[in-house]
Enzyme design. Structure first.
Site, short mmCIF file in Angstrom:
data_model
loop_
_atom_site.label_atom_id
_atom_site.label_comp_id
_atom_site.label_asym_id
_atom_site.label_seq_id
_atom_site.Cartn_x
_atom_site.Cartn_y
_atom_site.Cartn_z
N LYS A 162 -56.60 13.23 -22.23
CA LYS A 162 -58.00 13.15 -22.57
C LYS A 162 -58.57 13.12 -23.79
O LYS A 162 -59.61 12.63 -24.36
CB LYS A 162 -58.78 14.41 -21.89
CG LYS A 162 -59.07 14.50 -20.05
CD LYS A 162 -59.57 15.46 -19.64
CE LYS A 162 -59.83 14.99 -18.24
NZ LYS A 162 -58.51 15.35 -17.32
C1 LIG Z 1 -58.32 14.86 -16.04
C2 LIG Z 1 -56.86 14.98 -15.90
C3 LIG Z 1 -56.28 14.15 -14.60
C4 LIG Z 1 -57.28 13.28 -13.98
O1 LIG Z 1 -57.89 12.29 -14.63
P1 LIG Z 1 -59.07 11.20 -13.93
O2 LIG Z 1 -59.35 10.15 -14.94
O3 LIG Z 1 -59.99 12.31 -13.77
O4 LIG Z 1 -58.51 10.82 -12.72
C5 LIG Z 1 -55.02 14.04 -14.29
N1 LIG Z 1 -54.36 14.99 -14.99
C6 LIG Z 1 -54.63 15.81 -15.86
C7 LIG Z 1 -53.69 16.78 -16.65
C8 LIG Z 1 -56.00 15.59 -16.36
O5 LIG Z 1 -56.42 16.71 -17.54
#
Ligand SMILES: *Cc1c(COP(=O)(O)O)cnc(C)c1O
Length: 440
Positions: A107
């Site tokens: 993220k």
């Molecule tokens: C947010 C997140 C996901 C999911 O990602 P999306 O784009 O919402 O599908 C998967 N793994 C981790 C560690 C995350 O923080």
């Protein structure tokens, strides 16, 4: 670049409007109107380029008219100042480590890019912009560090007291400067309710410039398409000749949707693998053609505990053709698999025993999906997106592997930093009085 709403293709807005607003008024999601493939020579020359150069080329290709190239290049270089290594497990499976940013999760890519883009678009404004975010843990850390010291922007993060892990709390509460943490005596839903009320509060919005750093902002999606190109490059350098597939541990499906954008820009992706835990709404849809949102169920890969994935509207939109069945069209590109916590725990152990690689539970779901996929398509090079560093889920991983794992220095050092948060009840009026009078 112009963007439409998934609920109304006719009303187009500029990138600036889409980024600053976050959501269209009709509650759809913003989508780029026109995604063109990159030129052939880009894919030929790609092995000579650094990740930042690739990112600059792709971002300029996509949004080049909206921002002068020099400013855009600088913004991209500042956002992606960390590495994106591809680690082979065997000849046909490798891991793309997306956790080398400050909050140890993928993220960071979205949050760091969005912060700089908003900062750029906000430059001409005299009044500061206040970003409100409710977090259950992970998103808040990435947003806080992404926006840290962005000129003209203040960030207020609401988190539920006692319901985020100690290190997550430190990620929200130790930065200071333009980042203010509010510790709410309630649940994540209470935090979210306060933020929602604030956006609907006309009087407050007349007095303060409020915005969100929502995960469905298009500014978070665009940068997530970049590392697919980087993985392709590193596979090419390693001499890969097999068709490339990506296994994406998914919750809200932003990451996977970004991969489809990369494919639309010409990246040769054979298939995308949608890997979920038992919150299997999308794999189910691919199987049955029925989209059934459910109440989310708690798992050890909890960043994917989503019962109504917000980016599904974008996926559906990308595959909508009047004469065809959306689910069939989507199923040609995307293969879905889901796994429960028992299987996930066994996979974390298997990956460690077989490859001496420590994978977090989200990546482990991606590994399981890759294995199942390769039963049907053995002659493929599969890239698993490792979405978080295993130490973010240290209790579960140490428990499964029966050994200690290391916390990277940049996270570990937070433990000794003093926490600074403002404690508040779930009463909206208390929040309202506070924000109206707070001296940012
Ligand atoms: C947010 C997140 C996901 C999911 O990602 P999306 O784009 O919402 O599908 C998967 N793994 C981790 C560690 C995350 O923080």
């Amino acid at each position: 670049m112009q963007l439409y709403s998934t609920k109304n293709k006719k009303s187009l807005v500029s990138l600036k409007e889409a980024v600053m607003k976050g959501l269209p008024d009709d509650n759809g999601l913003f989508m780029p109107e026109n995604i063109q493939p990159l030129p052939d020579h880009f894919f030929k020359d790609i092995t000579q380029m650094s990740f930042v150069e690739i990112a600059q080329t792709v971002v300029t290709h996509l949004i080049g008219e909206d921002i002068p190239t020099s400013a855009l290049n600088q913004l991209v270089a500042e956002a992606f100042n960390f590495s994106v290594p591809l680690v082979p497990l065997n000849e046909k499976i490798s891991v793309l480590e997306l956790f080398h940013g400050p909050s140890l999760a993928f993220k960071d890519f979205g949050a760091r890019f969005m912060a700089r883009l908003m900062g750029y678009f906000n430059q001409a404004e005299k009044e500061r912009l206040i970003i409100l975010v409710a977090t259950s843990g992970d998103t808040g850390g990435a947003v806080a560090s992404g926006f840290f010291k962005t000129p003209g922007i203040e960030v207020v993060i609401l988190y539920p007291s006692g319901k985020v892990s100690p290190l997550q709390e430190k990620q929200l509460t130790t930065l200071g400067h333009n980042i203010t943490a509010l510790e709410i005596d309630g649940t994540f839903d209470d935090c979210q309710a306060i933020v929602k009320k604030a956006f609907l509060d006309n009087e407050l919005n007349n007095q303060l410039r409020l915005s969100s750093a929502n995960s469905i902002n298009i500014a978070r999606l665009i940068p997530q398409s970049l590392y697919y190109f980087e993985a392709f490059k590193q596979l090419k350098i390693a001499g890969n000749t097999l068709p490339v597939v990506f296994s994406v541990p998914s919750g809200n499906f932003g990451n996977l949707t970004a991969g489809i954008l990369a494919k639309k820009m010409g990246l040769p992706i054979e298939h995308m693998i949608a890997a979920t835990n038992i919150n299997d709404i999308v794999p189910n849809y691919l199987k049955t053609g029925q989209y059934e949102a459910k109440t989310s169920v708690r798992t050890i890969s909890n960043a994917m505990d989503v019962g109504n994935p917000s980016n599904f509207a974008r996926l559906k939109d990308l595959y909508q053709k009047a004469s065809c069945n959306t689910c069939d069209m989507m199923g040609e590109d995307i293969k879905g698999f889901s796994f429960d916590d028992d299987q996930t725990r066994k996979a974390v152990k298997e990956i460690y025993d077989k490859f001496q690689y420590i994978m977090d539970p989200h990546g482990a779901v991606g590994y399981l999906a890759t294995k199942e996929y390769q039963q049907a398509y053995p002659e493929t090079a599969s890239v698993i997106l490792e979405t978080a560093h295993p130490s973010k889920f240290i209790e579960d991983v140490e428990d499964i592997l029966e050994r200690k794992i290391e916390i990277p220095e940049r996270l570990a050092k937070l433990a000794s930093e003093p926490k600074s948060a403002i404690r508040m009840s779930t009463d909206y009026n208390e929040f309202r009085d506070w924000i109206k009078n707070y001296d940012f």
